[in-house]
Enzyme design. Structure first.
Site, mmCIF file in Angstrom:
data_model
loop_
_atom_site.group_PDB
_atom_site.id
_atom_site.type_symbol
_atom_site.label_atom_id
_atom_site.label_comp_id
_atom_site.label_asym_id
_atom_site.label_seq_id
_atom_site.Cartn_x
_atom_site.Cartn_y
_atom_site.Cartn_z
ATOM 1 N N HIS A 150 0.853 -1.192 0.000
ATOM 2 C CA HIS A 150 0.000 0.000 0.000
ATOM 3 C C HIS A 150 0.893 1.247 0.000
ATOM 4 C CE1 HIS A 150 -2.777 3.083 1.374
ATOM 5 N NE2 HIS A 150 -3.751 2.297 0.951
ATOM 6 N N GLU A 196 -3.898 2.459 -7.397
ATOM 7 C CA GLU A 196 -4.282 3.577 -6.524
ATOM 8 C C GLU A 196 -3.337 4.744 -6.761
ATOM 9 O OE1 GLU A 196 -6.454 2.519 -2.589
ATOM 10 O OE2 GLU A 196 -4.325 2.255 -2.288
HETATM 11 P P1 PGA Z 1 -9.336 6.550 0.562
HETATM 12 O O1 PGA Z 1 -8.141 5.511 0.815
HETATM 13 O O2 PGA Z 1 -10.507 5.773 0.071
HETATM 14 O O3 PGA Z 1 -9.571 7.140 1.913
HETATM 15 O O4 PGA Z 1 -8.834 7.552 -0.442
HETATM 16 C C1 PGA Z 1 -7.901 4.452 -0.053
HETATM 17 C C2 PGA Z 1 -6.736 3.627 0.434
HETATM 18 O O5 PGA Z 1 -5.892 4.143 1.176
HETATM 19 O O6 PGA Z 1 -6.628 2.455 0.102
#
Ligand code: PGA
Length: 255
Positions: free
Chosen positions: A100, A170
């Protein structure tokens, strides 16, 4: 266990360091498990390690799955402050978030991520490999960055094991408070780019089948559009997953 059955979408709740108390975590989970879940969606809750044991103990169903937000890359070596796969397996954990951006921010390298990917698969759990650029530049260097992140993070995952993984795209600049998600058109473009890299690593047949999901400011207002127009196989949800009503609305956006 295979990564994600073709007929299903996966919605992962990443609770990070919240809620503060076990009582609150139980309350949130109670609401989520009381709602009917469409059988086309696999909801996964990744609570804090502190709350995992208790939450999984109170859950006797099998619709909701458990995941962890990180894992150490070995069960053999003792390492202060880390948690082993053997330990979390005792608490019904099936999914592991690997790499992550918030872990990478505190020093996790692609090499460490690669070891975690391999260990997770070798232990029979499904890793969700998180990748994403910190910023975009006009020259497209972020695409090179993403390619390198994918290639190096998957360096220890063989062709035979590749059907066990899920990739979460992401973009870091879309993750967290005050941010906005990437537009659905761009999400779709990025999933195609990620697939292209996966095809270059594992070949067309395998690479095209690896599920790509999206994360970064997903909420109940945009989840359906992201799933449908973004053409992703699922969502990784941070903040919005802590409100059980919002999270169940997000689950409902899978039709
Ligand atoms: P968020 O976080 O939905 O608060 O933007 C996503 C994540 O950190 O996986």
């Amino acid at each position: 266990m295979k990564g994600l059955p073709k007929s299903k979408k996966i919605i992962i709740a990443n609770w990070k360091m919240l809620p503060i108390t076990l009582a609150e975590a139980k309350k949130t989970f109670k609401v989520i498990k009381s709602k009917k879940v469409n059988n086309k969606v696999i909801p996964v809750i990744c609570p804090s390690y502190l709350h995992l044991a208790e939450l999984s103990k109170t859950y006797l169903g099998n619709k909701i799955k458990f995941g962890v937000q990180d894992i150490f890359w070995s069960d053999k070596k003792q390492h202060t402050g880390e948690i082993s796969i053997a330990q979390v397996k005792n608490h019904k954990v099936e999914y592991v978030l690997v790499g992550h951006s918030e872990r990478r921010e505190v020093g996790e390298t692609n090499e460490m991520v690669a070891k975690k990917m391999k260990h997770t698969i070798d232990s029979g759990l499904t890793p969700v490999l998180c990748v994403g650029e910190a910023e975009r530049d006009r020259r497209g260097d972020y695409l090179k960055f993403l390619k390198q992140e994918l290639v190096e993070s998957l360096a220890k995952v063989s062709k035979k094991q590749a059907d066990r993984i899920i990739v979460a795209y992401e973009p870091i600049w879309a993750v967290g408070k005050g941010k906005k998600p990437l537009g659905t058109y761009e999400i779709h473009q990025m999933t195609i780019f990620v697939k292209k890299i996966l095809v270059s690593i594992y070949g067309r047949k395998i690479g095209m089948e690896i599920p790509v999901i999206y994360g970064g400011s997903v909420d109940a207002d945009n989840s359906k559009e992201i799933l449908e127009d973004g053409e992703v196989r699922g969502l990784l949800v941070g903040r919005a997953s802590l409100n059980p009503h919002t999270f169940t609305d997000i689950l409902k956006s899978v039709s």
